[in-house]
Design a protein around this motif. Structure first.
Motif, PDB file in Angstrom:
ATOM      1  N   ASP A  86      10.341  17.452  19.448  1.00 50.49           N
ATOM      2  CA  ASP A  86       9.287  18.151  18.644  1.00 50.49           C
ATOM      3  C   ASP A  86       8.704  18.902  19.713  1.00 50.49           C
ATOM      4  N   CYS A  87       9.209  20.110  19.910  1.00 48.67           N
ATOM      5  CA  CYS A  87       8.582  21.075  20.816  1.00 48.67           C
ATOM      6  C   CYS A  87       8.957  22.532  20.614  1.00 48.67           C
ATOM      7  N   GLY A  88       8.274  23.475  20.831  1.00 55.35           N
ATOM      8  CA  GLY A  88       8.585  24.774  20.553  1.00 55.35           C
ATOM      9  C   GLY A  88       9.774  25.561  21.414  1.00 55.35           C
ATOM     10  N   LEU A  89       9.961  24.775  22.639  1.00 51.50           N
ATOM     11  CA  LEU A  89      11.076  25.199  23.399  1.00 51.50           C
ATOM     12  C   LEU A  89      12.367  25.018  22.594  1.00 51.50           C
ATOM     13  N   ALA A  90      12.304  23.597  22.304  1.00 49.07           N
ATOM     14  CA  ALA A  90      13.715  23.136  21.494  1.00 49.07           C
ATOM     15  C   ALA A  90      14.081  23.812  20.301  1.00 49.07           C
ATOM     16  N   ARG A  91      12.877  24.360  19.581  1.00 47.78           N
ATOM     17  CA  ARG A  91      13.056  25.101  18.156  1.00 47.78           C
ATOM     18  C   ARG A  91      13.599  26.338  18.598  1.00 47.78           C
ATOM     19  N   SER A  92      13.015  26.925  19.852  1.00 44.03           N
ATOM     20  CA  SER A  92      13.516  28.414  20.206  1.00 44.03           C
ATOM     21  C   SER A  92      15.122  28.328  20.466  1.00 44.03           C
ATOM     22  N   LEU A  93      15.560  27.301  21.238  1.00 39.13           N
ATOM     23  CA  LEU A  93      16.710  27.137  21.712  1.00 39.13           C
ATOM     24  C   LEU A  93      17.555  26.715  20.508  1.00 39.13           C
ATOM     25  N   GLU A  94      17.022  26.165  19.436  1.00 41.19           N
ATOM     26  CA  GLU A  94      17.887  25.994  18.381  1.00 41.19           C
ATOM     27  C   GLU A  94      18.389  27.179  17.759  1.00 41.19           C
ATOM     28  N   ALA A 100       8.867  39.677  19.053  1.00 41.17           N
ATOM     29  CA  ALA A 100       8.249  38.706  19.694  1.00 41.17           C
ATOM     30  C   ALA A 100       8.915  37.926  20.807  1.00 41.17           C
ATOM     31  N   LEU A 101       9.978  38.164  20.927  1.00 36.67           N
ATOM     32  CA  LEU A 101      10.649  37.379  21.673  1.00 36.67           C
ATOM     33  C   LEU A 101      10.690  38.110  23.126  1.00 36.67           C
ATOM     34  N   TRP A 102      10.057  39.219  23.117  1.00 34.25           N
ATOM     35  CA  TRP A 102      10.218  40.197  24.496  1.00 34.25           C
ATOM     36  C   TRP A 102       9.560  39.382  25.761  1.00 34.25           C
ATOM     37  N   PRO A 103       8.600  38.658  25.537  1.00 33.19           N
ATOM     38  CA  PRO A 103       7.995  38.180  26.811  1.00 33.19           C
ATOM     39  C   PRO A 103       8.912  37.047  27.327  1.00 33.19           C
ATOM     40  N   ALA A 104       9.712  36.307  26.425  1.00 35.15           N
ATOM     41  CA  ALA A 104      10.463  35.302  26.980  1.00 35.15           C
ATOM     42  C   ALA A 104      11.883  36.184  27.561  1.00 35.15           C
ATOM     43  N   VAL A 105      12.256  37.063  26.858  1.00 37.22           N
ATOM     44  CA  VAL A 105      13.320  37.719  27.361  1.00 37.22           C
ATOM     45  C   VAL A 105      12.996  38.539  28.747  1.00 37.22           C
ATOM     46  N   HIS A 106      12.056  39.270  28.675  1.00 35.37           N
ATOM     47  CA  HIS A 106      11.458  39.652  30.081  1.00 35.37           C
ATOM     48  C   HIS A 106      11.564  38.593  31.304  1.00 35.37           C
ATOM     49  N   GLY A 107      10.932  37.492  30.798  1.00 35.64           N
ATOM     50  CA  GLY A 107      10.851  36.473  31.947  1.00 35.64           C
ATOM     51  C   GLY A 107      12.050  36.090  32.435  1.00 35.64           C
ATOM     52  N   LEU A 108      13.175  35.902  31.636  1.00 37.47           N
ATOM     53  CA  LEU A 108      14.382  35.445  32.025  1.00 37.47           C
ATOM     54  C   LEU A 108      15.212  36.739  32.681  1.00 37.47           C
ATOM     55  N   VAL A 161       9.675  30.218  30.314  1.00 38.99           N
ATOM     56  CA  VAL A 161       9.672  28.612  29.538  1.00 38.99           C
ATOM     57  C   VAL A 161       8.578  29.025  28.667  1.00 38.99           C
ATOM     58  N   HIS A 162       7.311  29.436  29.057  1.00 41.25           N
ATOM     59  CA  HIS A 162       6.226  29.537  28.271  1.00 41.25           C
ATOM     60  C   HIS A 162       6.545  30.478  26.795  1.00 41.25           C
ATOM     61  N   GLY A 163       7.206  31.704  27.466  1.00 44.51           N
ATOM     62  CA  GLY A 163       7.624  32.398  26.226  1.00 44.51           C
ATOM     63  C   GLY A 163       8.289  31.983  25.325  1.00 44.51           C
ATOM     64  N   LEU A 164       9.445  31.250  25.724  1.00 44.40           N
ATOM     65  CA  LEU A 164       9.977  30.537  24.707  1.00 44.40           C
ATOM     66  C   LEU A 164       9.479  29.259  24.030  1.00 44.40           C
ATOM     67  N   ILE A 165       8.633  28.553  24.789  1.00 41.98           N
ATOM     68  CA  ILE A 165       7.755  27.603  23.826  1.00 41.98           C
ATOM     69  C   ILE A 165       6.799  28.044  23.059  1.00 41.98           C
ATOM     70  N   SER A 166       6.189  29.121  23.427  1.00 45.03           N
ATOM     71  CA  SER A 166       5.317  29.988  22.451  1.00 45.03           C
ATOM     72  C   SER A 166       6.066  30.336  21.163  1.00 45.03           C
ATOM     73  N   TRP A 167       7.074  31.121  21.340  1.00 52.82           N
ATOM     74  CA  TRP A 167       7.887  31.962  20.312  1.00 52.82           C
ATOM     75  C   TRP A 167       8.430  30.750  19.364  1.00 52.82           C
ATOM     76  N   GLY A 168       8.759  29.638  19.660  1.00 53.93           N
ATOM     77  CA  GLY A 168       9.071  28.444  18.943  1.00 53.93           C
ATOM     78  C   GLY A 168       7.914  27.703  18.332  1.00 53.93           C
ATOM     79  N   PRO A 176      -2.752  25.234  15.090  1.00 51.92           N
ATOM     80  CA  PRO A 176      -2.578  25.348  16.578  1.00 51.92           C
ATOM     81  C   PRO A 176      -1.217  25.094  16.688  1.00 51.92           C
ATOM     82  N   PRO A 177      -0.397  25.422  17.822  1.00 50.88           N
ATOM     83  CA  PRO A 177       0.873  24.787  18.096  1.00 50.88           C
ATOM     84  C   PRO A 177       0.852  23.429  18.452  1.00 50.88           C
ATOM     85  N   PRO A 178       2.020  22.732  18.293  1.00 52.39           N
ATOM     86  CA  PRO A 178       2.047  21.342  18.509  1.00 52.39           C
ATOM     87  C   PRO A 178       1.538  20.794  19.856  1.00 52.39           C
TER      88      PRO A 178
END
Lengths: 169, 169
Positions: free
Chosen positions: A12-20, A90-98, B95-102, B107-109
């Motif tokens: 139950d986490c934003g990261l997991a939901r993004s990766l899905e 809105a994925l830009w910060p994550a994509v740029h981070g990677l 990692v934060h970019g992906l957590i945040s996007w998801g 509030p976020p979880p």
């Protein structure tokens, strides 16, 4: 819970939901190229060299998840353009981070700078000059060394400076 | 080029290079938990519910790529602690970019705030109050609703506010 299946439903986490949504193989590279202005199936294919069935499935999933929108291609009847939605952008910060993490060398193979400030972005897409996180259309990208990199017809056109999201065609 | 194999060798790009290291299934969730202070094999396992052989392979790859370092566990002879290296900690904006996007809900979880400013971070880990990107040890995280979320013994301890990288034990 199906371990190593197609979801992370126990997480139950934003990261997991993004990766899905974007964690499947090739998906983030497709999103990257959409930021670089690629919109046509054949252009994604030329640059990624991924089997057409895989590319087709990934594009469909991105449309289903609201990351890309599919619109008729005005120049090619019956074909489509794929464009990042607001949610996709809105994925830009994550994509740029990677991108940034995978390019520790100086200069990186490809630069991304805030057009107004002329400054190379820091990891996560923040501009060290103004302290803001410029939206993608205010970011200019180019290859540091235009003589290097892939030489397919799409990549060649992406060597010169261009704004993110500016259609390739 | 082996398409759909273990690498993206045709892709000369920082994103592809990042995905070669952290793009495997579960890997970014392991890195996330390392930011949350998880250091022991059994603690990663309790939270991720991933088969031990998979977890073991992923941890080994992260050590091989310099993302984690493995040190002897002073409290359990013969066992190890896994800690993010400086290179690993540099994954925080991604990692934060992906957590945040998801976590588009408000509030976020789980919240992540800059301890000094008290402000929730924006996508990519930037602090809207001071404009900086606080290093992980200046970020405090907690569950928005401590009564929700996973209830394994590790996740329960991660509900309350804690600084990133602070060891769980």
């Amino acid at each position: 819970m199906v371990v190593l299946g197609n979801d992370y439903s126990g997480q139950d986490c934003g990261l997991a939901r993004s990766l899905e949504i974007v964690g499947e193989r090739w998906t983030l590279l497709i999103v990257r190229d959409a930021f670089y202005g690629v919109q046509r199936f054949n252009d994604f294919q030329a640059r990624l060299e991924v089997p057409r069935a895989v590319l087709s499935a990934r594009l469909r999933a991105l449309v289903d998840h609201g990351v890309l929108e599919r619109v008729p291609d005005p120049e090619h009847g019956g074909r489509s353009l794929y464009r990042l939605t607001e949610r996709g952008r809105a994925l830009w910060p994550a994509v740029h981070g990677l991108i940034s993490w995978g390019s520790p060398e100086d200069p990186p193979p490809r630069t991304h700078r805030h057009e107004r400030c002329g400054t190379e972005l820091a990891a996560g897409g923040v501009c060290p000059a103004c302290g803001g996180t410029p939206p993608p259309h205010e970011v200019v990208t180019e290859r540091s060394d235009p003589s290097r990199g892939r030489d397919d017809r799409v990549s060649v056109r992406l060597r010169e400076p261009r704004r993110l999201l500016e259609p390739l065609s």
